[in-house]
Design an enzyme around this catalytic site. Structure first.
Site, PDB file in Angstrom:
ATOM      1  N   GLY A  83    -103.474  -6.259 -45.689  1.00 31.30           N
ATOM      2  CA  GLY A  83    -103.494  -4.788 -45.746  1.00 31.30           C
ATOM      3  C   GLY A  83    -104.512  -4.325 -46.776  1.00 31.30           C
ATOM      4  O   GLY A  83    -105.182  -5.125 -47.432  1.00 31.30           O
ATOM      5  N   ILE A 112     -92.322 -11.541 -42.461  1.00 31.73           N
ATOM      6  CA  ILE A 112     -91.503 -11.744 -43.658  1.00 31.73           C
ATOM      7  C   ILE A 112     -89.998 -11.703 -43.304  1.00 31.73           C
ATOM      8  O   ILE A 112     -89.148 -12.129 -44.087  1.00 31.73           O
ATOM      9  CB  ILE A 112     -91.896 -10.691 -44.731  1.00 31.73           C
ATOM     10  N   TYR A 142     -89.296   5.604 -43.888  1.00 28.34           N
ATOM     11  CA  TYR A 142     -90.077   4.829 -44.864  1.00 28.34           C
ATOM     12  C   TYR A 142     -89.672   5.192 -46.305  1.00 28.34           C
ATOM     13  O   TYR A 142     -89.419   4.315 -47.128  1.00 28.34           O
ATOM     14  CB  TYR A 142     -91.555   5.144 -44.604  1.00 28.34           C
ATOM     15  N   LYS A 145     -87.841   2.773 -49.002  1.00 28.30           N
ATOM     16  CA  LYS A 145     -88.464   2.437 -50.298  1.00 28.30           C
ATOM     17  C   LYS A 145     -87.512   2.782 -51.453  1.00 28.30           C
ATOM     18  O   LYS A 145     -87.388   2.015 -52.407  1.00 28.30           O
ATOM     19  CB  LYS A 145     -89.790   3.174 -50.455  1.00 28.30           C
TER      20      LYS A 145
HETATM   21  C1  AKB Z   1     -97.983   6.929 -46.375  1.00 28.49           C
HETATM   22  O1  AKB Z   1     -98.637   7.955 -46.176  1.00 28.49           O
HETATM   23  O2  AKB Z   1     -96.999   6.611 -45.686  1.00 28.49           O
HETATM   24  C2  AKB Z   1     -98.362   6.060 -47.527  1.00 28.49           C
HETATM   25  C3  AKB Z   1     -97.649   6.464 -48.778  1.00 28.49           C
HETATM   26  C4  AKB Z   1     -97.929   7.758 -49.412  1.00 28.49           C
HETATM   27  O3  AKB Z   1     -96.838   5.730 -49.255  1.00 28.49           O
HETATM   28  N1  AKB Z   1     -99.770   6.096 -47.751  1.00 28.49           N
END
Ligand code: AKB
Length: 337
Positions: A13, A54, A152, A156
């Site tokens: 990445g 992973i 996401y 996180k």
């Molecule tokens: C995203 O846009 O999903 C990433 C981030 C801000 O974590 N670049």
């Protein structure tokens, strides 16, 4: 001093490439992991390249053969891709991180040491309820606005807690001491901009897309409003911050999760900087409501004073230096012109 053995997941990445190049100059023994094969140049910098997922036990077993000191766990599905397939994002982002934390624990226990897990978290872990609150609030601190709106961001934020759990609380009812074999450290990254790679699947992608399209003479329709604002950082600073946090003495750290930031331009200011360098660039604003909502839920500015105080964080690149000294020369070389 003996060489450190370092694992980089998601090595192919955009953070992975520069991290790999930087760590290889520091003579680390590098085990790279990615779904897709690395270029010959990057492969040559590694002791071993493991091609695979992973989430796959066989990949974990291959890594576990090594007495690893540090794991940079970069593999993830970003915010826009995550909304297209939230279940897959959860699997890769959460189950993948669990695998890495358990792996770190087992290696730490076997070698009787603390395996460091360096984790790129994100401004997506914040969730501001509305634009008015975003505009009125000052720089966001780590504990503010803890209701992210993307899969996401939720993954996180949860992973930050998992990392803290494996480091400080693991199996707290066990008669033997089980914590201390994992030393998890996370950075809440802003949008990252690289001169060498165009990101895919993120929502902060409008900034790098604007720049890379202009350099290739291509028209760009920006998917957020001109006044959209989030923090950004040049890729060399992102890698520098990961390495500085990795080398900070544990006793200096007052938290396991740190904000880091460099500059916070609006989308219109980015357009102006791009057009100053590429006067023929044509950029229109065609906001997409749904992606705009994601950007509006992220802070415009973050407070990184904990990182500054605890491990002397300070970025090398402000907006002007990012454009003039890092992006423009490298991008012009890449595309010609
Ligand atoms: C995203 O846009 O999903 C990433 C981030 C801000 O974590 N670049």
């Amino acid at each position: 001093m003996s060489k450190r053995t370092v694992v980089i997941t998601g090595a192919n990445g955009e953070i992975g490439h520069l991290l790999l190049e930087t760590l290889s100059k520091e003579q680390a023994i590098i085990i790279a992991v990615d779904l897709s094969p690395l270029s010959d140049e990057h492969t040559a910098l590694c002791e071993e390249v493991i091609i695979g997922d992973i989430c796959d036990d066989e990949v974990i077993r291959d890594i576990e053969k090594h007495d690893v000191n540090d794991i940079f766990h970069l593999a993830a599905i970003l915010s826009t891709s995550g909304e297209k397939n939230p279940e897959r994002a959860h699997h890769v982002n959460v189950d993948g991180t669990m695998n890495v934390l358990q792996l770190a624990y087992r290696i730490g226990k076997r070698t009787n040491s603390a395996v460091k897990v360096l984790f790129p978290s994100t401004i997506a872990a914040f969730g501001i309820s509305d634009l008015e609150t975003k505009r009125m609030s000052g720089p966001a601190r780590e504990d503010d606005f803890a209701s992210p709106i993307t899969m996401y961001g939720i993954n996180k934020l949860y992973n930050e807690h998992l990392g803290r759990y494996y480091s400080d609380c693991y199996r707290r009812l066990s008669p033997e001491k089980e914590s201390g074999f994992v030393d998890f450290r996370a950075l809440r990254f802003p949008g990252l901009i690289s001169a060498f790679t165009v990101p895919t699947g993120g929502t902060s992608d409008y900034a790098p897309e604007m720049i890379h399209n202009a350099a290739q003479g291509k028209h760009y329709d920006c998917f957020v409003r001109p006044d959209a604002q989030i923090p950004f950082m040049a890729m060399p600073d992102a890698v520098k911050s990961l390495l500085h946090l990795a080398s900070a003495p544990l006793e200096n750290l007052s938290t396991r999760v740190y904000n880091v930031t460099s500059f916070s331009p609006t989308a219109e200011e980015i357009k102006d900087m791009v057009q100053a360098e590429f006067p023929n660039a044509t950029i229109d604003f065609k906001p997409q409501e749904k992606r705009q909502e994601i950007i509006d839920s992220w802070p415009g500015v973050v407070d990184d004073s904990k990182a500054r105080n605890d491990w002397n964080w300070s970025p090398d690149y402000d907006a002007e230096k990012t454009f003039k000294e890092y992006l423009i020369p490298n991008i012009k070389m890449r595309y010609g012109g």
